[in-house]
Design a protein around this motif. Structure first.
Motif, mmCIF file in Angstrom:
data_model
loop_
_atom_site.group_PDB
_atom_site.id
_atom_site.type_symbol
_atom_site.label_atom_id
_atom_site.label_comp_id
_atom_site.label_asym_id
_atom_site.label_seq_id
_atom_site.Cartn_x
_atom_site.Cartn_y
_atom_site.Cartn_z
ATOM 1 N N ALA A 42 10.737 16.449 6.696
ATOM 2 C CA ALA A 42 10.076 15.692 8.151
ATOM 3 C C ALA A 42 10.823 16.680 9.596
ATOM 4 C CB ALA A 42 10.613 14.136 8.786
ATOM 5 N N ALA A 43 9.411 16.942 10.353
ATOM 6 C CA ALA A 43 10.031 17.908 11.604
ATOM 7 C C ALA A 43 10.962 17.037 12.299
ATOM 8 C CB ALA A 43 8.887 17.695 12.408
ATOM 9 N N THR A 44 12.143 18.602 12.469
ATOM 10 C CA THR A 44 13.370 18.125 12.980
ATOM 11 C C THR A 44 13.660 18.218 14.837
ATOM 12 O OG1 THR A 44 14.369 20.542 12.879
ATOM 13 C CG2 THR A 44 14.902 19.217 11.186
ATOM 14 N N PRO A 45 13.980 17.374 15.247
ATOM 15 C CA PRO A 45 13.120 17.534 17.007
ATOM 16 C C PRO A 45 14.591 18.320 17.691
ATOM 17 C CG PRO A 45 13.879 15.419 16.413
ATOM 18 C CD PRO A 45 13.995 16.138 14.951
ATOM 19 N N GLN A 46 15.323 18.611 16.912
ATOM 20 C CA GLN A 46 16.958 19.584 17.685
ATOM 21 C C GLN A 46 16.024 20.434 18.322
ATOM 22 O OE1 GLN A 46 19.553 21.467 15.639
ATOM 23 N NE2 GLN A 46 18.422 21.598 13.771
ATOM 24 N N HIS A 91 21.095 24.597 9.252
ATOM 25 C CA HIS A 91 19.792 23.989 8.723
ATOM 26 C C HIS A 91 19.063 23.207 7.735
ATOM 27 C CE1 HIS A 91 20.768 27.639 6.566
ATOM 28 N NE2 HIS A 91 20.105 27.348 5.988
ATOM 29 N N THR A 92 20.497 23.139 7.053
ATOM 30 C CA THR A 92 20.371 21.813 5.338
ATOM 31 C C THR A 92 20.183 20.643 6.425
ATOM 32 O OG1 THR A 92 22.962 22.160 5.317
ATOM 33 C CG2 THR A 92 21.853 23.923 4.361
ATOM 34 N N LEU A 93 20.235 20.345 7.196
ATOM 35 C CA LEU A 93 20.967 18.949 7.416
ATOM 36 C C LEU A 93 19.690 18.123 8.096
ATOM 37 C CD1 LEU A 93 22.362 16.200 8.245
ATOM 38 C CD2 LEU A 93 23.278 17.633 10.185
ATOM 39 N N LYS A 94 18.756 17.434 7.910
ATOM 40 C CA LYS A 94 18.080 16.742 7.876
ATOM 41 C C LYS A 94 17.789 15.553 9.206
ATOM 42 C CE LYS A 94 15.070 20.061 5.820
ATOM 43 N NZ LYS A 94 15.877 20.722 6.174
ATOM 44 N N PRO A 95 17.850 16.330 10.039
ATOM 45 C CA PRO A 95 18.512 14.957 10.774
ATOM 46 C C PRO A 95 17.113 14.163 10.849
ATOM 47 C CG PRO A 95 17.924 16.654 12.604
ATOM 48 C CD PRO A 95 17.290 17.189 10.488
ATOM 49 N N ARG A 96 16.004 13.458 10.658
ATOM 50 C CA ARG A 96 14.774 13.006 10.136
ATOM 51 C C ARG A 96 14.016 13.190 9.374
ATOM 52 N NH1 ARG A 96 17.084 12.830 15.149
ATOM 53 N NH2 ARG A 96 16.052 12.416 17.085
ATOM 54 N N LEU A 215 20.501 16.721 20.135
ATOM 55 C CA LEU A 215 21.362 16.872 19.686
ATOM 56 C C LEU A 215 21.491 17.865 18.619
ATOM 57 C CD1 LEU A 215 24.115 15.862 20.374
ATOM 58 C CD2 LEU A 215 24.483 14.999 17.917
ATOM 59 N N SER A 216 21.503 18.892 18.471
ATOM 60 C CA SER A 216 21.874 20.262 17.307
ATOM 61 C C SER A 216 22.176 19.203 16.500
ATOM 62 C CB SER A 216 21.653 21.521 17.967
ATOM 63 O OG SER A 216 23.040 21.260 18.968
ATOM 64 N N ASN A 217 22.210 20.375 14.752
ATOM 65 C CA ASN A 217 22.581 19.677 13.938
ATOM 66 C C ASN A 217 24.138 20.113 13.551
ATOM 67 O OD1 ASN A 217 20.132 18.253 12.909
ATOM 68 N ND2 ASN A 217 19.499 20.447 11.660
ATOM 69 N N GLN A 218 24.679 21.350 14.091
ATOM 70 C CA GLN A 218 26.261 21.916 13.784
ATOM 71 C C GLN A 218 26.619 20.885 14.913
ATOM 72 O OE1 GLN A 218 23.424 23.476 15.343
ATOM 73 N NE2 GLN A 218 23.821 24.978 16.543
ATOM 74 N N PRO A 222 22.323 12.946 13.519
ATOM 75 C CA PRO A 222 21.246 13.033 15.065
ATOM 76 C C PRO A 222 21.980 11.905 15.777
ATOM 77 C CG PRO A 222 20.526 11.709 13.185
ATOM 78 C CD PRO A 222 21.201 12.463 12.799
ATOM 79 N N ILE A 223 22.929 11.714 15.469
ATOM 80 C CA ILE A 223 23.844 10.113 16.407
ATOM 81 C C ILE A 223 24.874 10.494 15.860
ATOM 82 C CG2 ILE A 223 23.326 8.727 14.749
ATOM 83 C CD1 ILE A 223 22.936 7.086 17.336
ATOM 84 N N ARG A 224 26.051 10.657 16.815
ATOM 85 C CA ARG A 224 27.050 10.949 16.625
ATOM 86 C C ARG A 224 28.036 9.937 17.652
ATOM 87 N NH1 ARG A 224 30.018 16.152 18.542
ATOM 88 N NH2 ARG A 224 31.995 14.872 18.710
ATOM 89 N N VAL A 225 29.049 9.949 17.794
ATOM 90 C CA VAL A 225 30.078 8.824 18.627
ATOM 91 C C VAL A 225 30.696 9.836 19.773
ATOM 92 C CG1 VAL A 225 31.984 8.393 17.393
ATOM 93 C CG2 VAL A 225 31.468 6.964 19.082
ATOM 94 N N VAL A 226 31.556 9.106 21.150
ATOM 95 C CA VAL A 226 31.810 10.403 21.829
ATOM 96 C C VAL A 226 33.073 9.699 21.905
ATOM 97 C CG1 VAL A 226 32.114 12.360 23.454
ATOM 98 C CG2 VAL A 226 29.918 12.641 22.116
#
Lengths: 315, 216
Positions: A42-46, A91-96, A215-218, A222-226
């Motif tokens: 799927a398209a990655t919106p990053q 680029h190997t990660l697909k966040p959507r 959020l960029s993959n690196q 798509p979601i992380r905690v801070v």
């Protein structure tokens, strides 16, 4: 009391129809590109712009670290152990599409689509200091919403005392999770944890963007905690599950080197890493080292959480 | 090996050993030293110190394994380059990393085992660099000089332990250096053992020959 409200925007700020239509064309083109053979995800919106209201009260006044530095100098062992591995292999990660399962000791467990989460909770921008356990730091404008909002929605039970975060386990998307010659020290999937009161603290941010963008993959798309008052590794990235538990959850770095990385891992200049000092840090982009502040400068907001605790023992 | 080939080989080593430094300078000019330049420069210089030091330690084993003499002629050059890189590595730490914060550096040398080990490695290379000239070999006498220069192995071990102790869990490159060092030390120890056995046999043979006694 007189409450003066400025209009939310003026007419000349409204994007011209021609402009947003051309943007749509561009988007369709970009989407078509991702459908080319070999790239069927799927398209990655990053990198897409992401709107949010700046929370000035919880934002640092310092200028943010350069975007380029924040997206090329990363510790994200799922991609590899070198600082440039995450950007190189992102680029190997697909966040959507992406879902986050929220369960455990809650009354209303639910699996959320990641985009649903950003619609459910208003997004805020907060400029936080990030202190890595290795002795460097950055200033990052994150975009997200308080973890507390999500937790309240699923209604933790009375037994819930801790929150466990689990990062995606998929060696296809995370090359660093593939078995290597020497084996690997981290026990995948990466798990992290907070005490429930830490997780409910208003500073704890579930993050979906930074620098005004998705959020960029690196950086943990798509979601992380801070959790800004703790060393960076406590802020789990690319989260697929948030589980409430009654016992302290085992955490990845603690399992790998218990003497070096404690469960709490609050930024503390007085408690050294067994192998190096934590008294100073290098702010990325600066020449001279600066002194590290207790709780990374958030002492006034979080110190009470640890009242009566020996922070040397609970490092 | 002809004189010309030896000179060409040495010129190549000179050039090769300067490449990492030149690359760092090039990256500096292009502002391409990562987001954390000081840390990157320090670790890159450390990596190359260890690589060149291990290369210099590989010369004697190489001679033993290949049965040729020419590797020995490169040993000093490589050793001096290792010393050069460790000096730059150390200077970067003093000047760029800690900016002459002596109390803090001194505390780290005493308190952080990996820094203590690094210092030990550096210090053990100093007498080697100081006695690297032909004149010094003559003054010390070949035997004493050789014995002194076994310190190179101390430096090699200290360098590898320095890296082992500072590496974060999950890294694996440090093990390659350790494995290389173990291999090189193994070859030298194997050779020493072999020579000891040969010497004993020769002594026995000599004893048999002079006394004319049969050894059971």
């Amino acid at each position: 009391m007189l409450i003066r409200r400025a209009p939310r925007f003026t007419s000349n700020e409204i994007t011209d129809r021609k402009v947003y239509l051309s943007r749509r064309e561009w988007m369709i083109g970009a989407a078509a590109l991702t459908l080319l053979p070999g790239e069927c995800g799927a398209a990655t919106p990053q990198g897409e712009p992401l709107g949010a209201t700046r929370n000035d009260g919880l934002s640092l006044k310092e200028p943010p670290t350069k975007f380029e530095a924040a997206t090329t100098y990363n510790n994200f062992y799922e991609f590899g152990v070198n600082k440039d591995d995450p950007a190189r292999l992102a680029h190997t990660l697909k966040p959507r599409p992406w879902t986050v399962q929220v369960d455990g000791l809650v009354h209303k467990p639910k699996t959320f689509d990641v985009d649903e989460l950003s619609r459910l909770f208003p997004l805020e921008e907060r400029v936080y200091a990030l202190r890595c356990v290795e002795g460097w730091s950055m200033v990052i404008p994150w975009i997200g919403f308080p973890l507390a909002s999500l937790l309240k929605r699923v209604e933790p039970t009375g037994q819930a005392k801790y929150v466990e975060f689990t990062t995606l386990l998929d060696p296809k998307q995370f090359p660093g999770q593939r078995a290597s010659l020497f084996g690997f020290a981290l026990d995948w999937p990466y798990t992290e944890g907070l005490r429930l009161d830490e997780a409910l603290h208003p500073l704890t941010l579930l993050t979906v963007g930074m620098y005004g963008q998705v959020l960029s993959n690196q950086n943990g798309a798509p979601i992380r905690v801070v959790v800004p008052w703790k060393y960076g590794f406590k802020s789990a990235k690319s989260i697929v599950r948030i589980r409430l538990t009654s016992n302290e959850p085992p955490t990845a770095w603690n399992k790998a080197a218990p003497r070096e990385y404690g469960f709490y891992s609050n930024v503390n200049p007085a408690v050294d890493h067994p192998r190096w000092s934590q008294a100073t840090e290098r702010r990325i982009g600066e020449f001279r080292r600066r002194s590290t502040l207790p709780f990374n400068g958030y002492g006034d907001q979080v110190r009470h959480l640890y009242a009566g605790m020996d922070l040397k023992k609970y490092y | 090996m002809s004189r010309r080939a030896r000179i060409a080989l040495k010129a190549m080593i000179w050039g090769g050993c300067l490449v990492p430094l030149a690359t760092l300078v090039y990256w500096f000019v292009r502002d391409d030293l990562t987001a954390n330049p000081i840390s990157f420069v320090t670790t890159t210089l450390g990596d190359w110190t260890l690589r060149i030091l291990l290369a210099s330690l590989a010369m004697t084993p190489l001679r033993l394994v290949l049965g040729v003499a020419w590797p020995i002629t490169l040993r000093r050059l490589l050793g001096l380059f290792a010393f050069f890189y460790v000096c730059v590595h150390f200077s970067v730490w003093i000047v760029l990393d800690f900016f002459f914060d002596w109390p803090r550096m001194w505390a780290d040398i005493l308190k952080r085992p990996y820094i203590t080990m690094g210092m030990l490695g550096l210090l053990s290379l100093v007498p080697l660099a100081a006695t690297s000239t032909a004149g010094m070999i003559k003054r010390l006498g070949a035997r004493r000089w050789r014995r002194l220069h076994r310190l190179a192995y101390v430096a090699g071990v200290a360098g590898c332990v320095h890296f082992l102790w500072l590496a974060k869990v999950g890294r694996t490159d440090q093990y390659w250096y350790v494995a290389t060092l173990v291999l090189l030390l193994g070859i030298r120890l194997g050779d020493a053992a072999l020579r000891a056995v040969r010497r004993r046999r020769a002594r026995r043979a000599a004893a048999v020959a002079t006394a004319g006694i049969r050894v059971p």
